[in-house]
Design a protein around this motif. Structure first.
Motif, PDB file in Angstrom:
ATOM      1  N   ALA A 442      61.390  98.474  14.240  1.00 19.58           N
ATOM      2  CA  ALA A 442      62.100  99.625  14.810  1.00 19.58           C
ATOM      3  C   ALA A 442      61.753 100.921  14.097  1.00 19.58           C
ATOM      4  CB  ALA A 442      63.609  99.382  14.745  1.00 19.58           C
ATOM      5  N   TRP A 458      69.222 101.132  15.880  1.00 20.21           N
ATOM      6  CA  TRP A 458      69.271 100.632  17.255  1.00 20.21           C
ATOM      7  C   TRP A 458      68.947 101.747  18.254  1.00 20.21           C
ATOM      8  CZ3 TRP A 458      69.001  95.707  17.744  1.00 20.21           C
ATOM      9  CH2 TRP A 458      69.604  94.863  16.807  1.00 20.21           C
ATOM     10  N   PRO A 459      68.295 101.415  19.377  1.00 23.56           N
ATOM     11  CA  PRO A 459      67.883 102.455  20.331  1.00 23.56           C
ATOM     12  C   PRO A 459      69.055 103.158  21.004  1.00 23.56           C
ATOM     13  CG  PRO A 459      67.419 100.262  21.209  1.00 23.56           C
ATOM     14  CD  PRO A 459      67.793 100.088  19.773  1.00 23.56           C
ATOM     15  N   ASN A 481      65.684 107.840  14.054  1.00 23.14           N
ATOM     16  CA  ASN A 481      66.040 107.095  15.252  1.00 23.14           C
ATOM     17  C   ASN A 481      65.020 106.000  15.551  1.00 23.14           C
ATOM     18  OD1 ASN A 481      68.555 108.301  16.289  1.00 23.14           O
ATOM     19  ND2 ASN A 481      67.329 110.184  16.404  1.00 23.14           N
ATOM     20  N   PHE A 482      65.401 105.118  16.435  1.00 22.20           N
ATOM     21  CA  PHE A 482      64.592 103.970  16.833  1.00 22.20           C
ATOM     22  C   PHE A 482      63.207 104.424  17.290  1.00 22.20           C
ATOM     23  CE2 PHE A 482      63.277 100.663  19.848  1.00 22.20           C
ATOM     24  CZ  PHE A 482      63.625  99.486  19.193  1.00 22.20           C
ATOM     25  N   ASN A 484      60.412 103.689  19.524  1.00 25.65           N
ATOM     26  CA  ASN A 484      60.070 102.899  20.709  1.00 25.65           C
ATOM     27  C   ASN A 484      58.606 102.499  20.738  1.00 25.65           C
ATOM     28  OD1 ASN A 484      62.500 102.738  22.632  1.00 25.65           O
ATOM     29  ND2 ASN A 484      62.504 104.890  22.019  1.00 25.65           N
TER      30      ASN A 484
END
Length: 593
Positions: A442, A458-459, A481-482, A484
């Protein structure tokens, strides 16, 4: 260019131990390590309370999305340094959080879950066990009710043991994991306990009169008349982790019997001889600090309960050859693998050919089946995060991995992420079982303990940027942040490995190394027709690479396709040629047209 030599038995793994057996399922899984307190807070109603964690006035559970290095008022009351308060933090991670995220793990291609300790304990890490026969009260839905159940039992007598709400939730987790075709193993910490362990509490209270006086390595009993304190051996000098007494290469009989009882409890909860409702194996903490006689007896019990169980030892050195065998552990955490990958990929202390040679030396010390099931990790709860290893090259693996030693805590750059992707590509295609530490996929980064144990990103959450520095230095804020893009990369690698048996149980064969250009290629193959080829360009320059693939065979209608890009690769007789960007790789598989 190195031609493939199928007569080279040193490169292709061969049977060195016909007796050794690795359960078939262990050859096909990608492992995911979870530190439960920091993975997911699925039930805020069971969060730890201040009295249990010995928190100061105003203590509360820390916000999951807060800046890691930012201190709250109650933390500042314990001192100005970040480390003065960090071990008093709790984030509320629990078993419900793991259950809630099983779909996430499946989407990542995970087949096996390894949980850091889940047994009842006071600390955030749970390596200081209070009860082996109960899951931590704050990991389940009713901490107060669970405590009342514990007080009704005689911990020495398994016939009095009951199932707490946390225990039952763990059994539900096992069921949910198995329903998805996945497997689960847990941490066995049998070298030491915590000071709140029920037997040690009795020892502290009754001293020489305690029936458990011989359970621990006691140096002196308390004698107030002579001003002699109670003293005992703690693991590596930590008084919070009193060590069990060892005699004649094993633990004393009452301790062994208690450990065997809890082994049966978690491997066959119903006690009906069917282990399908229990855990699938164990990861064993610091096994070298207990004699092998104990481990032989314990492993025999494990395999009697479940012949297909998997046991993996925490072995940091190449001594794993002494511990992975038919009568000891199935596998080891492959820290030698991680160190060698760091030396080549990150520190650039090895050439490509030296890299393959060092890996070969590790393989040759193990039974051939064991090479397929070793846990090939890069980072864990005991090391800096992989991303931060890349940010901080040139350091001994797991040494000086802290900010006070000059370890940089910033987020990796785009170029550094590219290297992480290349390392993951190798990790997923090399022989052995890749193991991912929660959040590595992640985008999480961090120095050594405690920074490697941040709450999972977590997203669906929006995290505060990391602005603070643990040493109060100036810092450019880092988005936290996550990631992607990185997750998609790990997801794709998982798909490739799970789709192609050659990367799960195939032999390993180097194909091509060029030290001057810093490139290498190797094959994983089941036979001459079922194979995969991995090509790595570790250099900072784009490279055109030719590889001879004889004696591997392609029929007239087959071509090689790069699984990462979908592009076909030209075949010129027995050679292929492809171009790779800097710090990148390719995974080539035969494809019929």
């Amino acid at each position: 260019m190195t031609k493939v030599d199928t007569d080279n038995t040193e490169d292709i793994t061969s049977d060195k131990n016909d007796v050794y057996h690795a359960p078939e399922w262990t050859k096909h899984v990608i492992w995911y390590q979870i530190f439960p307190e920091r993975f997911r807070n699925g039930d805020p109603d069971n969060d730890p309370h201040r009295e249990y964690v010995y928190g100061p006035e105003g203590w509360s559970v820390t916000s999951w999305t807060a800046d890691w290095y930012a201190q709250t008022d109650w933390e500042k009351s314990l001192g100005d340094k970040f480390t003065d308060s960090i071990y008093h933090r709790r984030y509320g991670g629990d078993l419900q959080g793991i259950i809630d995220k099983l779909d996430y793990l499946q989407s990542l291609g995970i087949g096996g879950i390894y949980l850091n300790p889940i047994f009842d304990a006071v600390s955030l890490h749970k390596y200081d066990t209070s009860y082996y026969h109960h899951v931590d009260r704050f990991f389940g839905p009713d901490p107060k009710g669970d405590e009342e159940i514990m007080e009704q039992e005689n911990p020495m007598d398994p016939s009095t043991w009951q199932w707490t709400s946390a225990d039952r939730l763990f059994l539900k987790l096992i069921e949910e994991v198995h329903n998805r075709g996945m497997y689960i193993i847990i941490d066995g910490v049998f070298n030491h306990t915590g000071t709140e362990f029920w037997a040690f509490r009795d020892l502290v209270k009754h001293q020489e009169q305690s029936p458990f006086k011989d359970w621990y390595e006691v140096k002196s009993f308390r004698d107030e008349d002579s001003n002699i304190p109670f003293d005992y051996d703690g693991w590596w000098g930590h008084w919070s982790l009193p060590e069990f007494k060892e005699k004649d290469g094993t633990l004393i009989k009452p301790v062994r019997e208690h450990i065997y009882a809890i082994t049966r409890r978690w491997m066959d909860p119903d006690g009906d001889g069917d282990p399908s409702d229990g855990i699938d194996g164990w990861r064993l903490d610091v096994p070298e600090e207990i004699g092998k006689d104990f481990w032989r007896e314990w492993n025999a019990l494990v395999r009697d309960i479940n012949p297909e169980a998997y046991t993996v030892g925490e072995i940091w050195t190449t001594k794993s050859k002494e511990w992975v065998s038919e009568d000891l552990f199935t596998a080891a955490m492959n820290y030698p693998f991680a160190k060698i990958v760091q030396s080549y990929m990150i520190d650039e202390d090895l050439t490509a050919s030296e890299f393959l040679h060092e890996l070969k030396k590790v393989r040759q010390k193990l039974p051939s089946e064991a090479t397929m099931v070793m846990q090939n990790l890069m980072d864990s709860h005991d090391t800096p995060r992989l991303a931060s290893m890349i940010v901080n090259p040139g350091r001994e693996y797991n040494e000086n991995g802290r900010p006070e030693h000059g370890f940089d805590v910033r987020k990796p750059t785009t170029e550094e992420r590219r290297l992480q992707k290349l390392i993951a590509l190798f990790q997923y295609t090399y022989i052995g079982a890749p193991m991912i530490f929660y959040g590595t996929e992640a985008g999480m980064w961090g120095a050594g303990d405690p920074d490697d144990r941040k709450p999972m990103v977590w997203p669906e959450f929006d995290y505060e940027p990391e602005k603070k520095h643990p040493l109060n230095k100036e810092r450019t804020p880092d988005d936290n942040n996550f990631d992607n893009d990185l997750f998609s990369w790990y997801q794709r690698l998982g798909e490739i490995r799970n789709e192609h048996l050659a990367f799960q149980t195939g032999d390993f064969q180097p194909l091509n190394t060029d030290d001057n250009r810093n490139i290498l290629a190797f094959a994983r193959f089941l036979n001459l027709e079922k194979f995969g080829i991995v090509v790595i360009n570790k250099s900072e320059e784009p490279q055109s690479i030719r590889i001879e693939i004889a004696p591997f065979e392609l029929n007239e209608t087959a071509v090689l396709k790069n699984c990462l890009t979908g592009r076909r690769v030209d075949l010129d007789k027995n050679e292929i040629e492809l171009k790779l960007p800097p710090v990148s790789g390719a995974i080539l598989m035969p494809e019929k047209q």
